[in-house]
Design a protein around this motif. Sequence first.
Motif, mmCIF file in Angstrom:
data_model
loop_
_atom_site.group_PDB
_atom_site.id
_atom_site.type_symbol
_atom_site.label_atom_id
_atom_site.label_comp_id
_atom_site.label_asym_id
_atom_site.label_seq_id
_atom_site.Cartn_x
_atom_site.Cartn_y
_atom_site.Cartn_z
ATOM 1 N N LEU A 361 3.880 9.077 -7.245
ATOM 2 C CA LEU A 361 2.713 8.590 -6.512
ATOM 3 C C LEU A 361 3.128 7.614 -5.414
ATOM 4 O O LEU A 361 2.543 7.602 -4.330
ATOM 5 C CB LEU A 361 1.737 7.910 -7.477
ATOM 6 N N MET A 362 4.161 6.812 -5.688
ATOM 7 C CA MET A 362 4.617 5.849 -4.692
ATOM 8 C C MET A 362 5.364 6.525 -3.549
ATOM 9 O O MET A 362 5.774 5.861 -2.595
ATOM 10 C CB MET A 362 5.463 4.763 -5.358
ATOM 11 N N GLY A 363 5.527 7.802 -3.626
ATOM 12 C CA GLY A 363 6.061 8.544 -2.492
ATOM 13 C C GLY A 363 5.046 8.702 -1.381
ATOM 14 O O GLY A 363 5.405 9.067 -0.252
ATOM 15 N N PHE A 364 3.779 8.427 -1.661
ATOM 16 C CA PHE A 364 2.723 8.529 -0.657
ATOM 17 C C PHE A 364 2.535 7.173 0.036
ATOM 18 O O PHE A 364 2.380 6.142 -0.628
ATOM 19 C CB PHE A 364 1.403 8.965 -1.298
ATOM 20 N N GLY A 365 2.518 7.195 1.351
ATOM 21 C CA GLY A 365 2.401 5.962 2.118
ATOM 22 C C GLY A 365 1.154 5.168 1.799
ATOM 23 O O GLY A 365 1.186 3.928 1.744
ATOM 24 N N ALA A 366 0.027 5.858 1.585
ATOM 25 C CA ALA A 366 -1.228 5.161 1.291
ATOM 26 C C ALA A 366 -1.134 4.402 -0.032
ATOM 27 O O ALA A 366 -1.692 3.300 -0.168
ATOM 28 C CB ALA A 366 -2.385 6.154 1.249
ATOM 29 N N VAL A 367 -0.432 4.965 -1.000
ATOM 30 C CA VAL A 367 -0.267 4.297 -2.281
ATOM 31 C C VAL A 367 0.600 3.056 -2.118
ATOM 32 O O VAL A 367 0.282 1.969 -2.619
ATOM 33 C CB VAL A 367 0.348 5.250 -3.324
ATOM 34 N N ARG A 368 1.702 3.206 -1.394
ATOM 35 C CA ARG A 368 2.583 2.048 -1.184
ATOM 36 C C ARG A 368 1.857 0.938 -0.440
ATOM 37 O O ARG A 368 1.980 -0.242 -0.794
ATOM 38 C CB ARG A 368 3.836 2.471 -0.401
ATOM 39 N N ALA A 369 1.095 1.294 0.589
ATOM 40 C CA ALA A 369 0.370 0.280 1.353
ATOM 41 C C ALA A 369 -0.650 -0.432 0.475
ATOM 42 O O ALA A 369 -0.818 -1.654 0.557
ATOM 43 C CB ALA A 369 -0.310 0.929 2.558
ATOM 44 N N HIS A 370 -1.345 0.311 -0.367
ATOM 45 C CA HIS A 370 -2.343 -0.273 -1.261
ATOM 46 C C HIS A 370 -1.704 -1.283 -2.204
ATOM 47 O O HIS A 370 -2.190 -2.416 -2.359
ATOM 48 C CB HIS A 370 -3.025 0.841 -2.055
ATOM 49 N N LEU A 371 -0.601 -0.897 -2.849
ATOM 50 C CA LEU A 371 0.068 -1.790 -3.782
ATOM 51 C C LEU A 371 0.675 -2.990 -3.062
ATOM 52 O O LEU A 371 0.632 -4.124 -3.570
ATOM 53 C CB LEU A 371 1.151 -1.029 -4.544
ATOM 54 N N ALA A 372 1.229 -2.767 -1.879
ATOM 55 C CA ALA A 372 1.827 -3.864 -1.124
ATOM 56 C C ALA A 372 0.765 -4.878 -0.706
ATOM 57 O O ALA A 372 1.003 -6.092 -0.733
ATOM 58 C CB ALA A 372 2.559 -3.327 0.106
ATOM 59 N N ARG A 373 -0.420 -4.391 -0.320
ATOM 60 C CA ARG A 373 -1.496 -5.309 0.050
ATOM 61 C C ARG A 373 -1.962 -6.107 -1.169
ATOM 62 O O ARG A 373 -2.265 -7.297 -1.073
ATOM 63 C CB ARG A 373 -2.655 -4.537 0.669
ATOM 64 N N MET A 374 -2.012 -5.454 -2.307
ATOM 65 C CA MET A 374 -2.424 -6.133 -3.531
ATOM 66 C C MET A 374 -1.509 -7.307 -3.846
ATOM 67 O O MET A 374 -1.962 -8.407 -4.192
ATOM 68 C CB MET A 374 -2.408 -5.135 -4.686
ATOM 69 N N ILE A 375 -0.215 -7.091 -3.728
ATOM 70 C CA ILE A 375 0.750 -8.139 -4.047
ATOM 71 C C ILE A 375 0.822 -9.190 -2.946
ATOM 72 O O ILE A 375 0.878 -10.390 -3.212
ATOM 73 C CB ILE A 375 2.137 -7.519 -4.292
ATOM 74 N N SER A 376 0.791 -8.755 -1.693
ATOM 75 C CA SER A 376 0.962 -9.670 -0.561
ATOM 76 C C SER A 376 -0.252 -10.542 -0.310
ATOM 77 O O SER A 376 -0.149 -11.582 0.348
ATOM 78 C CB SER A 376 1.278 -8.881 0.711
ATOM 79 N N GLY A 377 -1.424 -10.106 -0.786
ATOM 80 C CA GLY A 377 -2.632 -10.904 -0.589
ATOM 81 C C GLY A 377 -3.268 -10.729 0.763
ATOM 82 O O GLY A 377 -4.039 -11.583 1.204
ATOM 83 N N ILE A 378 -2.943 -9.643 1.454
ATOM 84 C CA ILE A 378 -3.524 -9.409 2.775
ATOM 85 C C ILE A 378 -4.123 -8.010 2.819
ATOM 86 O O ILE A 378 -3.700 -7.126 2.087
ATOM 87 C CB ILE A 378 -2.487 -9.563 3.905
ATOM 88 N N GLY A 379 -5.090 -7.814 3.675
ATOM 89 C CA GLY A 379 -5.668 -6.489 3.845
ATOM 90 C C GLY A 379 -6.699 -6.176 2.799
ATOM 91 O O GLY A 379 -6.995 -6.982 1.907
#
Length: 387
Positions: A361-379
């Motif tokens: 699932l993390m091979g999909f850019g949208a999934v990575r962006a979603h998780l990265a935003r969750m951790i980073s606190g932005i978006g």
Amino acid sequence: MAAAWETDVLVVGAGPVGLLLAGDLRAGGARVTVVERLAGPMTESRASTLHARTMELLDERSVLDRLGALPDGGPGHFGGIRLDLSEADPDHRFAGQWKCPQTTLESVLASRAEALGVQVHRETRLTGLVQHGDRVVTEVTGPNGATGRVTAGWVAGCDGERSTVRELAGFPFPGEDATREMLRADVLGITIPDRRFERLPAGLATAFRWPDGSTRVMVHLYGATPQARAGNPGFDEVVAAWAKVTGEDIGAGTPVWLNAFDNTSRQAGGYRQGRVLLAGDAAHRQMPVGGQALNLGLQDAAELSGPLLDRLRGGPHSVLDRYDARRRPVGARTLTNIQAQTLLLLGGPEIEGVREIFAELMGFGAVRAHLARMISGIGPAGPAATS
């Protein structure tokens, strides 16, 4: 320490969360007193990662200027699976993650608070707390057993996962007890290969070298449950676990810090009770995966200072309700993602299928962006989504 004194806000805890809050309040004109049970600042860098939203908050307060240039922290992870946090927003000025030892951050925040006129009373413990309609009366015990009374308009509990403020004020703290733990140590005099969340037949191992020459090791034995200890684990316990997982002997090294952390997951039923408020680990307890615990706490403090200053300037009591309304959902969401990461990190061979699907699932850019935003606190996946 005076026998009795008054203040607008009593902040309990002089860690990064309490110091950030105290500095903000004093910068806004409030009288602030801080009490801290420890005699001096902590010397261990428990956390060392700052995320994009936290960097924004520190920059707004000119704290980044005091910290100087921080090194890029490289890619992050989700449950030990590589995740480039810059994918949260590649154009963000603080995209990714940044390295800053907690000791350094705490020192800078302490200097900022002191320069603003914040008084920090060390070796001082909160021993009593009674709320009244217009004030909170607290009892404190200082060095050599000297006692005192602090009357405050408001009390902010920033005193960590075993918060005395939370206990004395009677905050409910529901959640789940630990089922897994990880041992960690900073060790001098060893040379071992670097590892990043390396899953081996018997457990998980991480190792990396600090600039001072010590090596941080972290190890989890699959299936091992948290041990009842009076304090931190002994070095012999870390050595034995490391040998079982990696086959390497680190026993000839010299430990300079020992610690164990577990997957306890609890959150206060509310972040405010009358004139008492909670921030940081006092409000939520979680496994410190990827630096999220420190970042979550700093963001709590930054969110609390504005409503508290508004109330001190004559705003309605309800202005403080927005702190709970904004930060508690963010805390709950973070605890959920940490629980998922804990399973991916510390689960044994039985979760390999879950890890495989998750990696796909993390091979999909949208999934990575979603998780990265969750951790980073932005978006849209970060705190802004619930603010």
